[in-house]
Write a protein that holds these residues in place. Structure first.
Motif, PDB file in Angstrom:
ATOM      1  N   LYS A  27       0.846  -1.202   0.000  1.00  0.00           N
ATOM      2  CA  LYS A  27       0.000   0.000   0.000  1.00  0.00           C
ATOM      3  C   LYS A  27       0.881   1.251   0.000  1.00  0.00           C
ATOM      4  O   LYS A  27       0.602   2.218  -0.710  1.00  0.00           O
ATOM      5  CB  LYS A  27      -0.923  -0.004   1.215  1.00  0.00           C
ATOM      6  CG  LYS A  27      -1.918   1.126   1.203  1.00  0.00           C
ATOM      7  CD  LYS A  27      -2.932   0.990   2.314  1.00  0.00           C
ATOM      8  CE  LYS A  27      -3.942   2.108   2.233  1.00  0.00           C
ATOM      9  NZ  LYS A  27      -4.990   2.003   3.228  1.00  0.00           N
ATOM     10  N   LEU A  28       1.951   1.218   0.780  1.00  0.00           N
ATOM     11  CA  LEU A  28       2.885   2.335   0.804  1.00  0.00           C
ATOM     12  C   LEU A  28       3.512   2.534  -0.579  1.00  0.00           C
ATOM     13  O   LEU A  28       3.654   3.657  -1.057  1.00  0.00           O
ATOM     14  CB  LEU A  28       3.969   2.103   1.863  1.00  0.00           C
ATOM     15  CG  LEU A  28       4.986   3.225   2.070  1.00  0.00           C
ATOM     16  CD1 LEU A  28       4.292   4.520   2.471  1.00  0.00           C
ATOM     17  CD2 LEU A  28       5.998   2.817   3.122  1.00  0.00           C
ATOM     18  N   ARG A  29       3.861   1.432  -1.236  1.00  0.00           N
ATOM     19  CA  ARG A  29       4.436   1.516  -2.586  1.00  0.00           C
ATOM     20  C   ARG A  29       3.438   2.157  -3.552  1.00  0.00           C
ATOM     21  O   ARG A  29       3.802   3.005  -4.361  1.00  0.00           O
ATOM     22  CB  ARG A  29       4.823   0.124  -3.074  1.00  0.00           C
ATOM     23  CG  ARG A  29       5.360   0.121  -4.510  1.00  0.00           C
ATOM     24  CD  ARG A  29       5.773  -1.230  -4.999  1.00  0.00           C
ATOM     25  NE  ARG A  29       4.647  -2.142  -4.945  1.00  0.00           N
ATOM     26  CZ  ARG A  29       4.739  -3.443  -5.122  1.00  0.00           C
ATOM     27  NH1 ARG A  29       5.903  -4.008  -5.337  1.00  0.00           N
ATOM     28  NH2 ARG A  29       3.684  -4.214  -5.072  1.00  0.00           N
ATOM     29  N   GLU A  30       2.159   1.762  -3.462  1.00  0.00           N
ATOM     30  CA  GLU A  30       1.129   2.339  -4.331  1.00  0.00           C
ATOM     31  C   GLU A  30       0.988   3.842  -4.077  1.00  0.00           C
ATOM     32  O   GLU A  30       0.878   4.627  -5.021  1.00  0.00           O
ATOM     33  CB  GLU A  30      -0.206   1.641  -4.098  1.00  0.00           C
ATOM     34  CG  GLU A  30      -0.255   0.224  -4.613  1.00  0.00           C
ATOM     35  CD  GLU A  30      -1.508  -0.519  -4.153  1.00  0.00           C
ATOM     36  OE1 GLU A  30      -2.464   0.123  -3.683  1.00  0.00           O
ATOM     37  OE2 GLU A  30      -1.511  -1.751  -4.261  1.00  0.00           O
ATOM     38  N   ARG A  31       0.969   4.241  -2.792  1.00  0.00           N
ATOM     39  CA  ARG A  31       0.839   5.658  -2.465  1.00  0.00           C
ATOM     40  C   ARG A  31       2.052   6.439  -2.964  1.00  0.00           C
ATOM     41  O   ARG A  31       1.915   7.555  -3.469  1.00  0.00           O
ATOM     42  CB  ARG A  31       0.673   5.832  -0.955  1.00  0.00           C
ATOM     43  CG  ARG A  31      -0.708   5.440  -0.485  1.00  0.00           C
ATOM     44  CD  ARG A  31      -0.913   5.435   1.008  1.00  0.00           C
ATOM     45  NE  ARG A  31      -0.227   6.448   1.760  1.00  0.00           N
ATOM     46  CZ  ARG A  31      -0.143   6.442   3.077  1.00  0.00           C
ATOM     47  NH1 ARG A  31      -0.699   5.485   3.778  1.00  0.00           N
ATOM     48  NH2 ARG A  31       0.506   7.392   3.716  1.00  0.00           N
ATOM     49  N   LEU A  32       3.249   5.853  -2.852  1.00  0.00           N
ATOM     50  CA  LEU A  32       4.463   6.516  -3.327  1.00  0.00           C
ATOM     51  C   LEU A  32       4.428   6.665  -4.842  1.00  0.00           C
ATOM     52  O   LEU A  32       4.762   7.718  -5.384  1.00  0.00           O
ATOM     53  CB  LEU A  32       5.711   5.748  -2.897  1.00  0.00           C
ATOM     54  CG  LEU A  32       7.043   6.378  -3.311  1.00  0.00           C
ATOM     55  CD1 LEU A  32       7.214   7.748  -2.653  1.00  0.00           C
ATOM     56  CD2 LEU A  32       8.197   5.470  -2.929  1.00  0.00           C
ATOM     57  N   LYS A  33       3.999   5.627  -5.550  1.00  0.00           N
ATOM     58  CA  LYS A  33       3.899   5.692  -7.015  1.00  0.00           C
ATOM     59  C   LYS A  33       2.917   6.790  -7.424  1.00  0.00           C
ATOM     60  O   LYS A  33       3.191   7.577  -8.326  1.00  0.00           O
ATOM     61  CB  LYS A  33       3.455   4.348  -7.586  1.00  0.00           C
ATOM     62  CG  LYS A  33       3.408   4.351  -9.104  1.00  0.00           C
ATOM     63  CD  LYS A  33       2.884   3.038  -9.640  1.00  0.00           C
ATOM     64  CE  LYS A  33       2.842   2.977 -11.138  1.00  0.00           C
ATOM     65  NZ  LYS A  33       2.371   4.140 -11.823  1.00  0.00           N
ATOM     66  N   SER A  34       1.777   6.851  -6.741  1.00  0.00           N
ATOM     67  CA  SER A  34       0.783   7.879  -7.040  1.00  0.00           C
ATOM     68  C   SER A  34       1.356   9.271  -6.763  1.00  0.00           C
ATOM     69  O   SER A  34       1.139  10.211  -7.530  1.00  0.00           O
ATOM     70  CB  SER A  34      -0.474   7.637  -6.205  1.00  0.00           C
ATOM     71  OG  SER A  34      -1.450   8.592  -6.506  1.00  0.00           O
TER      72      SER A  34
END
Length: 191
Positions: A27-34
């Motif tokens: 989830k952290l990776r997704e938020r960082l990508k966004s």
């Protein structure tokens, strides 16, 4: 490591802990990508507060720094500050109930910072391996048909450009020669 110690005592709890941590890292990776996508000057959207906080949280997770932790569920929350940053862990009501049931055990784990650090490093290592494997798959896809086609197209475009530059130079010389001949014929006709 703490995870192996927990697995030795209760493999199911270790698996749950591992899955929760991996889920949170994803989830952290997704938020960082966004955040990265929206931080681009071409993006019309502004990064959200959660996306903006993903950068220091990712750095913190990768460096293994102590974090402040907020546990919340059904409107309940507990805020523990331990470092320069605060991390919010969002739990489902079921997960929050599990945390409440195992509160003493969890508090013991947080007191054992070395064990907790080892567990987080192990989880981070697994996450990095998973991320590396995903990158390898993408690279293999890129090196497959489409990427090769693009590389070949680029090489052909370079060759075509060189050929057209030679033709242009040749036409330019021919034009200069024809202009000279035209000027000479005008001069001879005007005499």
């Amino acid at each position: 490591m703490l995870l192996s110690e927990v697995a030795r005592r209760d493999n199911d709890k270790a698996t749950v802990l591992k899955e929760i941590q991996l889920k949170k890292l994803r989830k952290l990776r997704e938020r960082l990508k966004s955040f990265i996508d929206k931080f681009d000057y071409l993006s019309k959207e502004e990064p959200t507060k959660e996306e903006t906080s993903s950068l220091p949280l990712t750095i913190e997770a990768l460096k293994g720094l102590e974090t402040g932790i907020t546990l919340g569920g059904r409107g309940n929350s507990k805020n523990v500050k331990r470092g320069a940053f605060e991390v919010e862990i969002i739990l489902s009501p079921e997960e929050f109930e599990q945390v409440k049931k195992n509160r003493r055990e969890i508090e013991k784990r947080f007191q054992d910072l070395e064990g907790l650090e080892r567990t987080l490093k192990a989880l981070k290592f697994e996450y990095l391996i998973e991320h590396r494997n995903n990158l390898r798959e993408k690279l293999e896809e890129m090196e497959g048909g489409r990427y090769r086609e693009l590389v070949e197209l680029e090489e052909k475009a370079k060759r075509d450009k060189e050929f057209l530059m030679k033709v242009r130079e040749e036409l330019s010389r021919e034009n200069r020669s024809l202009r000279r001949e035209l000027e000479e014929s005008k001069n001879e006709g005007g005499r």
